[in-house]
Design a protein around this motif. Sequence first.
Motif, PDB file in Angstrom:
ATOM      1  N   MET A 152       0.864  -1.171   0.000  1.00  0.00           N
ATOM      2  CA  MET A 152       0.000   0.000   0.000  1.00  0.00           C
ATOM      3  C   MET A 152       0.907   1.230   0.000  1.00  0.00           C
ATOM      4  O   MET A 152       1.567   1.504   0.998  1.00  0.00           O
ATOM      5  CB  MET A 152      -0.896  -0.041   1.242  1.00  0.00           C
ATOM      6  CG  MET A 152      -1.840   1.113   1.352  1.00  0.00           C
ATOM      7  SD  MET A 152      -2.898   1.044   2.839  1.00  0.00           S
ATOM      8  CE  MET A 152      -4.302   0.198   2.180  1.00  0.00           C
TER       9      MET A 152
ATOM     10  N   THR B 138      -9.316  12.254  -0.605  1.00  0.00           N
ATOM     11  CA  THR B 138      -9.982  10.961  -0.799  1.00  0.00           C
ATOM     12  C   THR B 138     -10.803  10.975  -2.081  1.00  0.00           C
ATOM     13  O   THR B 138     -10.743  10.037  -2.882  1.00  0.00           O
ATOM     14  CB  THR B 138     -10.881  10.635   0.408  1.00  0.00           C
ATOM     15  OG1 THR B 138     -10.054  10.540   1.571  1.00  0.00           O
ATOM     16  CG2 THR B 138     -11.618   9.324   0.205  1.00  0.00           C
TER      17      THR B 138
ATOM     18  N   GLN C 158     -10.457   8.561  -5.340  1.00  0.00           N
ATOM     19  CA  GLN C 158     -11.578   7.712  -5.723  1.00  0.00           C
ATOM     20  C   GLN C 158     -12.186   8.097  -7.064  1.00  0.00           C
ATOM     21  O   GLN C 158     -12.957   7.335  -7.631  1.00  0.00           O
ATOM     22  CB  GLN C 158     -12.606   7.674  -4.607  1.00  0.00           C
ATOM     23  CG  GLN C 158     -12.056   6.914  -3.412  1.00  0.00           C
ATOM     24  CD  GLN C 158     -12.992   6.846  -2.243  1.00  0.00           C
ATOM     25  OE1 GLN C 158     -13.866   7.695  -2.067  1.00  0.00           O
ATOM     26  NE2 GLN C 158     -12.805   5.832  -1.413  1.00  0.00           N
TER      27      GLN C 158
ATOM     28  N   GLY D 272     -13.218   2.105  -6.095  1.00  0.00           N
ATOM     29  CA  GLY D 272     -13.057   1.098  -5.048  1.00  0.00           C
ATOM     30  C   GLY D 272     -11.789   1.251  -4.235  1.00  0.00           C
ATOM     31  O   GLY D 272     -11.475   0.401  -3.403  1.00  0.00           O
ATOM     32  N   ALA D 273     -11.068   2.330  -4.440  1.00  0.00           N
ATOM     33  CA  ALA D 273      -9.807   2.534  -3.727  1.00  0.00           C
ATOM     34  C   ALA D 273     -10.054   2.652  -2.225  1.00  0.00           C
ATOM     35  O   ALA D 273     -11.023   3.262  -1.791  1.00  0.00           O
ATOM     36  CB  ALA D 273      -9.102   3.791  -4.229  1.00  0.00           C
ATOM     37  N   ARG D 274      -9.144   2.052  -1.458  1.00  0.00           N
ATOM     38  CA  ARG D 274      -9.192   2.195  -0.002  1.00  0.00           C
ATOM     39  C   ARG D 274      -8.171   3.265   0.369  1.00  0.00           C
ATOM     40  O   ARG D 274      -6.993   3.149   0.037  1.00  0.00           O
ATOM     41  CB  ARG D 274      -8.861   0.880   0.692  1.00  0.00           C
ATOM     42  CG  ARG D 274      -9.054   0.942   2.187  1.00  0.00           C
ATOM     43  CD  ARG D 274      -8.980  -0.422   2.821  1.00  0.00           C
ATOM     44  NE  ARG D 274      -7.670  -1.005   2.627  1.00  0.00           N
ATOM     45  CZ  ARG D 274      -6.860  -1.382   3.606  1.00  0.00           C
ATOM     46  NH1 ARG D 274      -7.247  -1.262   4.857  1.00  0.00           N
ATOM     47  NH2 ARG D 274      -5.683  -1.901   3.347  1.00  0.00           N
ATOM     48  N   VAL D 275      -8.632   4.306   1.025  1.00  0.00           N
ATOM     49  CA  VAL D 275      -7.788   5.455   1.360  1.00  0.00           C
ATOM     50  C   VAL D 275      -7.753   5.603   2.877  1.00  0.00           C
ATOM     51  O   VAL D 275      -8.791   5.702   3.514  1.00  0.00           O
ATOM     52  CB  VAL D 275      -8.342   6.752   0.720  1.00  0.00           C
ATOM     53  CG1 VAL D 275      -7.486   7.944   1.072  1.00  0.00           C
ATOM     54  CG2 VAL D 275      -8.467   6.589  -0.790  1.00  0.00           C
ATOM     55  N   GLU D 276      -6.549   5.592   3.426  1.00  0.00           N
ATOM     56  CA  GLU D 276      -6.370   5.796   4.865  1.00  0.00           C
ATOM     57  C   GLU D 276      -5.589   7.093   5.054  1.00  0.00           C
ATOM     58  O   GLU D 276      -4.506   7.248   4.494  1.00  0.00           O
ATOM     59  CB  GLU D 276      -5.609   4.638   5.490  1.00  0.00           C
ATOM     60  CG  GLU D 276      -6.355   3.331   5.427  1.00  0.00           C
ATOM     61  CD  GLU D 276      -5.567   2.159   5.991  1.00  0.00           C
ATOM     62  OE1 GLU D 276      -4.481   2.378   6.571  1.00  0.00           O
ATOM     63  OE2 GLU D 276      -6.043   1.027   5.833  1.00  0.00           O
TER      64      GLU D 276
ATOM     65  N   VAL E 166      -2.830   4.405   0.204  1.00  0.00           N
ATOM     66  CA  VAL E 166      -3.854   4.095  -0.791  1.00  0.00           C
ATOM     67  C   VAL E 166      -3.697   2.669  -1.273  1.00  0.00           C
ATOM     68  O   VAL E 166      -2.613   2.257  -1.686  1.00  0.00           O
ATOM     69  CB  VAL E 166      -3.746   5.048  -2.006  1.00  0.00           C
ATOM     70  CG1 VAL E 166      -4.808   4.718  -3.033  1.00  0.00           C
ATOM     71  CG2 VAL E 166      -3.850   6.489  -1.567  1.00  0.00           C
ATOM     72  N   GLU E 167      -4.798   1.923  -1.240  1.00  0.00           N
ATOM     73  CA  GLU E 167      -4.849   0.607  -1.859  1.00  0.00           C
ATOM     74  C   GLU E 167      -5.750   0.757  -3.078  1.00  0.00           C
ATOM     75  O   GLU E 167      -6.943   1.022  -2.942  1.00  0.00           O
ATOM     76  CB  GLU E 167      -5.414  -0.430  -0.892  1.00  0.00           C
ATOM     77  CG  GLU E 167      -5.372  -1.835  -1.447  1.00  0.00           C
ATOM     78  CD  GLU E 167      -5.826  -2.850  -0.429  1.00  0.00           C
ATOM     79  OE1 GLU E 167      -6.626  -3.731  -0.820  1.00  0.00           O
ATOM     80  OE2 GLU E 167      -5.409  -2.767   0.737  1.00  0.00           O
ATOM     81  N   SER E 168      -5.143   0.657  -4.260  1.00  0.00           N
ATOM     82  CA  SER E 168      -5.870   0.951  -5.485  1.00  0.00           C
ATOM     83  C   SER E 168      -5.253   0.221  -6.665  1.00  0.00           C
ATOM     84  O   SER E 168      -4.056  -0.110  -6.648  1.00  0.00           O
ATOM     85  CB  SER E 168      -5.823   2.461  -5.749  1.00  0.00           C
ATOM     86  OG  SER E 168      -6.354   2.775  -7.003  1.00  0.00           O
TER      87      SER E 168
END
Length: 65
Positions: free
Chosen positions: A1, A19, A23, A28-32, A42-44
């Motif tokens: 990530m 964010t 997106q 569907g990206a996971r943003v922390e 970012v998980e994308s």
Amino acid sequence: MPTFKVPNMTCGHCAGAVTKAVQTLDAGARVEIDLKSQTISVESSAEAARIVAAIERAGYPVATA
């Protein structure tokens, strides 16, 4: 990530804008976001360079953390 340093990200509004920018590329990206350290992870499926470009287009400079 991948993790990026976003020095001008200081509040919830900033976090939301960053964010949304990510997106826009990948819904569907996971943003922390960690406002204290001003970092974003970012998980994308999008490439890191495209993520950086999207964040910068939203008005936030990015540096690799």
